[in-house]
Write an enzyme that holds these catalytic residues in place. Sequence first.
Site, PDB file in Angstrom:
ATOM      1  N   ARG A 143       0.824  -1.227   0.000  1.00 44.65           N
ATOM      2  CA  ARG A 143       0.000   0.000   0.000  1.00 44.65           C
ATOM      3  C   ARG A 143       0.849   1.263   0.000  1.00 44.65           C
ATOM      4  O   ARG A 143       0.465   2.283   0.591  1.00 44.65           O
ATOM      5  CB  ARG A 143      -0.965   0.028   1.184  1.00 44.65           C
ATOM      6  CG  ARG A 143      -1.719  -1.264   1.406  1.00 44.65           C
ATOM      7  CD  ARG A 143      -2.501  -1.694   0.200  1.00 44.65           C
ATOM      8  NE  ARG A 143      -3.183  -2.964   0.405  1.00 44.65           N
ATOM      9  CZ  ARG A 143      -3.807  -3.624  -0.560  1.00 44.65           C
ATOM     10  NH1 ARG A 143      -3.820  -3.158  -1.801  1.00 44.65           N
ATOM     11  NH2 ARG A 143      -4.414  -4.748  -0.315  1.00 44.65           N
ATOM     12  N   ASN A 185       2.873  -7.674   7.790  1.00 46.95           N
ATOM     13  CA  ASN A 185       2.990  -8.993   7.167  1.00 46.95           C
ATOM     14  C   ASN A 185       4.493  -9.255   7.128  1.00 46.95           C
ATOM     15  O   ASN A 185       5.160  -9.008   6.140  1.00 46.95           O
ATOM     16  CB  ASN A 185       2.401  -8.986   5.757  1.00 46.95           C
ATOM     17  CG  ASN A 185       0.895  -8.774   5.801  1.00 46.95           C
ATOM     18  OD1 ASN A 185       0.208  -9.321   6.662  1.00 46.95           O
ATOM     19  ND2 ASN A 185       0.379  -7.956   4.885  1.00 46.95           N
ATOM     20  N   LYS A 262       1.013  -8.689  13.914  1.00 46.78           N
ATOM     21  CA  LYS A 262      -0.245  -9.025  13.244  1.00 46.78           C
ATOM     22  C   LYS A 262      -0.332 -10.541  13.316  1.00 46.78           C
ATOM     23  O   LYS A 262       0.474 -11.239  12.702  1.00 46.78           O
ATOM     24  CB  LYS A 262      -0.192  -8.553  11.794  1.00 46.78           C
ATOM     25  CG  LYS A 262      -1.353  -9.048  10.914  1.00 46.78           C
ATOM     26  CD  LYS A 262      -1.281  -8.419   9.525  1.00 46.78           C
ATOM     27  CE  LYS A 262      -2.356  -8.911   8.587  1.00 46.78           C
ATOM     28  NZ  LYS A 262      -2.328  -8.228   7.286  1.00 46.78           N
ATOM     29  N   GLU A 266      -5.353 -12.606   8.012  1.00 47.34           N
ATOM     30  CA  GLU A 266      -4.958 -12.616   6.598  1.00 47.34           C
ATOM     31  C   GLU A 266      -3.746 -13.504   6.339  1.00 47.34           C
ATOM     32  O   GLU A 266      -2.790 -13.122   5.678  1.00 47.34           O
ATOM     33  CB  GLU A 266      -4.696 -11.181   6.111  1.00 47.34           C
ATOM     34  CG  GLU A 266      -5.931 -10.309   6.259  1.00 47.34           C
ATOM     35  CD  GLU A 266      -5.779  -8.896   5.712  1.00 47.34           C
ATOM     36  OE1 GLU A 266      -4.635  -8.418   5.608  1.00 47.34           O
ATOM     37  OE2 GLU A 266      -6.815  -8.291   5.383  1.00 47.34           O
ATOM     38  N   ARG A 299      -1.922  -6.228  17.308  1.00 42.73           N
ATOM     39  CA  ARG A 299      -3.017  -5.673  16.494  1.00 42.73           C
ATOM     40  C   ARG A 299      -4.329  -6.424  16.686  1.00 42.73           C
ATOM     41  O   ARG A 299      -4.347  -7.657  16.786  1.00 42.73           O
ATOM     42  CB  ARG A 299      -2.632  -5.666  15.009  1.00 42.73           C
ATOM     43  CG  ARG A 299      -1.497  -4.722  14.717  1.00 42.73           C
ATOM     44  CD  ARG A 299      -1.108  -4.818  13.267  1.00 42.73           C
ATOM     45  NE  ARG A 299      -1.791  -3.880  12.408  1.00 42.73           N
ATOM     46  CZ  ARG A 299      -2.327  -4.193  11.240  1.00 42.73           C
ATOM     47  NH1 ARG A 299      -2.354  -5.439  10.814  1.00 42.73           N
ATOM     48  NH2 ARG A 299      -2.867  -3.264  10.487  1.00 42.73           N
ATOM     49  N   ASP A 339     -11.980  -1.367   7.949  1.00 50.34           N
ATOM     50  CA  ASP A 339     -10.616  -1.305   7.411  1.00 50.34           C
ATOM     51  C   ASP A 339     -10.329   0.016   6.701  1.00 50.34           C
ATOM     52  O   ASP A 339     -10.336   0.055   5.475  1.00 50.34           O
ATOM     53  CB  ASP A 339     -10.415  -2.474   6.428  1.00 50.34           C
ATOM     54  CG  ASP A 339      -8.974  -2.614   6.008  1.00 50.34           C
ATOM     55  OD1 ASP A 339      -8.108  -1.947   6.595  1.00 50.34           O
ATOM     56  OD2 ASP A 339      -8.712  -3.400   5.083  1.00 50.34           O
ATOM     57  N   GLU A 367      -4.573   4.120   0.970  1.00 47.20           N
ATOM     58  CA  GLU A 367      -4.999   2.880   0.321  1.00 47.20           C
ATOM     59  C   GLU A 367      -6.412   2.998  -0.228  1.00 47.20           C
ATOM     60  O   GLU A 367      -6.692   2.554  -1.339  1.00 47.20           O
ATOM     61  CB  GLU A 367      -4.923   1.719   1.336  1.00 47.20           C
ATOM     62  CG  GLU A 367      -5.521   0.424   0.808  1.00 47.20           C
ATOM     63  CD  GLU A 367      -5.466  -0.734   1.806  1.00 47.20           C
ATOM     64  OE1 GLU A 367      -4.922  -0.555   2.910  1.00 47.20           O
ATOM     65  OE2 GLU A 367      -5.975  -1.818   1.456  1.00 47.20           O
ATOM     66  N   TRP A 500     -15.212  -9.989   1.619  1.00 47.94           N
ATOM     67  CA  TRP A 500     -14.307  -9.155   0.828  1.00 47.94           C
ATOM     68  C   TRP A 500     -15.005  -8.649  -0.429  1.00 47.94           C
ATOM     69  O   TRP A 500     -14.386  -8.011  -1.263  1.00 47.94           O
ATOM     70  CB  TRP A 500     -13.056  -9.946   0.434  1.00 47.94           C
ATOM     71  CG  TRP A 500     -12.065 -10.045   1.550  1.00 47.94           C
ATOM     72  CD1 TRP A 500     -12.246  -9.642   2.840  1.00 47.94           C
ATOM     73  CD2 TRP A 500     -10.738 -10.561   1.471  1.00 47.94           C
ATOM     74  NE1 TRP A 500     -11.111  -9.886   3.566  1.00 47.94           N
ATOM     75  CE2 TRP A 500     -10.162 -10.448   2.754  1.00 47.94           C
ATOM     76  CE3 TRP A 500      -9.968 -11.108   0.439  1.00 47.94           C
ATOM     77  CZ2 TRP A 500      -8.859 -10.872   3.038  1.00 47.94           C
ATOM     78  CZ3 TRP A 500      -8.678 -11.527   0.723  1.00 47.94           C
ATOM     79  CH2 TRP A 500      -8.128 -11.404   2.007  1.00 47.94           C
TER      80      TRP A 500
HETATM   81  O1  GCW Z   1      -6.340  -2.979   4.733  1.00 47.31           O
HETATM   82  C1  GCW Z   1      -5.753  -4.216   4.674  1.00 47.31           C
HETATM   83  C2  GCW Z   1      -4.772  -4.044   3.581  1.00 47.31           C
HETATM   84  C3  GCW Z   1      -3.604  -4.989   3.687  1.00 47.31           C
HETATM   85  C4  GCW Z   1      -3.020  -4.835   5.090  1.00 47.31           C
HETATM   86  C5  GCW Z   1      -4.093  -5.177   6.109  1.00 47.31           C
HETATM   87  C6  GCW Z   1      -3.613  -4.957   7.531  1.00 47.31           C
HETATM   88  C7  GCW Z   1      -0.732  -5.015   5.772  1.00 47.31           C
HETATM   89  O2  GCW Z   1      -5.426  -4.197   2.361  1.00 47.31           O
HETATM   90  O3  GCW Z   1      -2.680  -4.670   2.692  1.00 47.31           O
HETATM   91  O4  GCW Z   1      -1.880  -5.650   5.265  1.00 47.31           O
HETATM   92  O5  GCW Z   1      -5.190  -4.330   5.935  1.00 47.31           O
HETATM   93  O6  GCW Z   1      -3.866  -3.891   8.059  1.00 47.31           O
HETATM   94  O7  GCW Z   1      -3.002  -5.840   8.099  1.00 47.31           O
END
Ligand code: GCW
Length: 668
Positions: A143, A185, A262, A266, A299, A339, A367, A500
Amino acid sequence: MKHRLYLLICITLSFINQMAAENGSRLWLRQSGEAGASVEVSSRRASATLNLAAEELRQAWKGNPVTLSIERDKALAADGFKIVCGEGRVRVSSPTGTGLLYAAYHLLRLQESEQVIASTTENPAYTLRILNHWDNIDRTVERGYAGQSLWDWERLPHNLSERYKEYARANASVGINGTVLNNVNASPVILSAEYLNKVKALADVFRPYGIRVYLSVNFASPMALDSLPTADPLDKRVVGWWKKKVREIYSLIPDFGGFLVKANSEGQPGPCDFGRTHAEGANMLADALKSHKGIVMWRAFVYSPSDADRAKQAYLEFKPLDGRFRPNVIVQVKNGPVDFQPREPYSPLFGAMRHTSLMVEFQITQEYLGHSNHLVYLAPMWKEFFGLVPPSTLKAVAGVSNIGSDANWCGHPFAQANWYAFGRLAWNPSLSSEAIADEWLRQTFSKEKEFVEPIGRLMAESHEAAVDYMMPLGLHHIFAWGHHYGPEPWCNVPGARPDWMPSYYHRAEESGIGFDRSHTGSRATAQYPDSLCRLYDNPSTCPEQYLLWFHHLSWSHRMKSGRTLWDELCHRYDSGVQQVREFQKTWDRVESLIDAERFRDVQSRLKTQLRDAIWWKDACLLYFQEFSKLAIPYNIERPIHELEELKKIVLPISNFECPDSRLLNRNR
Ligand code: GCW
């Protein structure tokens, strides 16, 4: 005569040159020379930070002589400062060199934005004011819309770019005192001995500017780096591994800040993979860090395994853990429950976890707000958050960075304002977004009233305009798949998580539109305190800006304006577009007041912004019209696209901006 003409040409050329020699690399720190005020340091303890404070003032301070002194003072936090003006002298004191450095930037800010220089006592609202970089070690930035990562890992630790220091200076100038260098990540490699030495090199550069380094860590690092059979936080081998790793880090970086994690989100590993809770995972790391005074920022951006409304999941997962975290754990919660949408109500976790330290995570990088193409000043959005969540309920503030290797750091010249405003609000959330814009504009572009006033207004309106042309009235997450740049309310990716998909959020159908989160729907409203729950739960009291976030309503629902919901939606989309047209005019009018380079850059980005705003309006209205079956009111701008044409758009977005190989089926 000839001579005079020659002189005139020379002066004009040098003026033009000066106006044009602006690529944004100096950010808001463009103080011109000719300072020469005397700066006296009355402290026996010399330090690199104190030297920096004195040096900054010697370079640029044009006011009365200054005395800097380190003094204990009960009224001051460690990095707070006191300024006393009188008898033709400015006396600055603080318990620390960092406080004096902040005071130096405070004085220069007032000078450069032509504000009154007066006696004051300043303490930051939060002790931790942290940037989160989503930077990968291959220098891509998740992002990120401003080039590559600033951290040139390959050349570190020996080769130190000048920009590292400039970065630290810019942060210090707005009070930011922490940086998480890598993406949440996280690659386990960041904790290898080789990379820790590189991290140490950066920490050494940042230290004199009062900036501590933190790292995002991958919860399964012991397995990835040292082939442990498990990463179970209650396993002795795992506990021992982290303790040893933490010791190794502190032997290199004695003031290391701690970890950001994190977990179980995801596709990232976490304690739940081993049947443990988030609290058990966070506490294990916190115990390893405790004796070094390190912290864990854990987180709350998680997906729960149930099919509960996406907006309820973080609360469902974390609320039961309230009171179970160690004192050196701070749970980091995104400002809204979904988000980083253009507008969200605040996350109900704030206020719900009274026995846990919480911090807010804002997203500075855009983003979901037009990347680095759209001029969107984010301070008004963050102020909305602080208006509902009392700043005193938070322990710290984090912002996902928008900084990259671009010469102007942030891509859009105005995206710098969001980095700036983040720092200013993290220091003092009661500052107004207008005042911050005003001082930023004066320092960054021009002090002329004819520039500052109209462009300040433009900035103030820019967030609402973007909400209007993208997702008015509480609509959310109707972005294009993956890169989140343009509209794709029709998006349907086979095999992807239902939550999503845009249709999960807008729920458009012939009878109406919106997500019913009231007592007749998902009951997400019940996660808020009673008074707000009642307000949000009832469509007639729910603020219209959140209407379709909390309610599914018929197209003919009557709005406060007297219009039907359908007509109001059309008007909002149109008004967003019209505002961008106005922004263009406002910008063009100030051409003669600033340098050509940045003028043209912004001008060109505004053209893109307008084209995108029209794209958003046409795509959303033509798509929703298939359900409402109503005419677009005749007094608004007509669509110029065909829906079928818009559905075919595929953007050539690079891997940098849309990193996702994790896109499909990344559950939990
Ligand atoms: O908003 C989403 C984003 C991901 C991001 C995730 C997060 C770093 O699309 O790219 O990953 O949140 O905040 O962990």
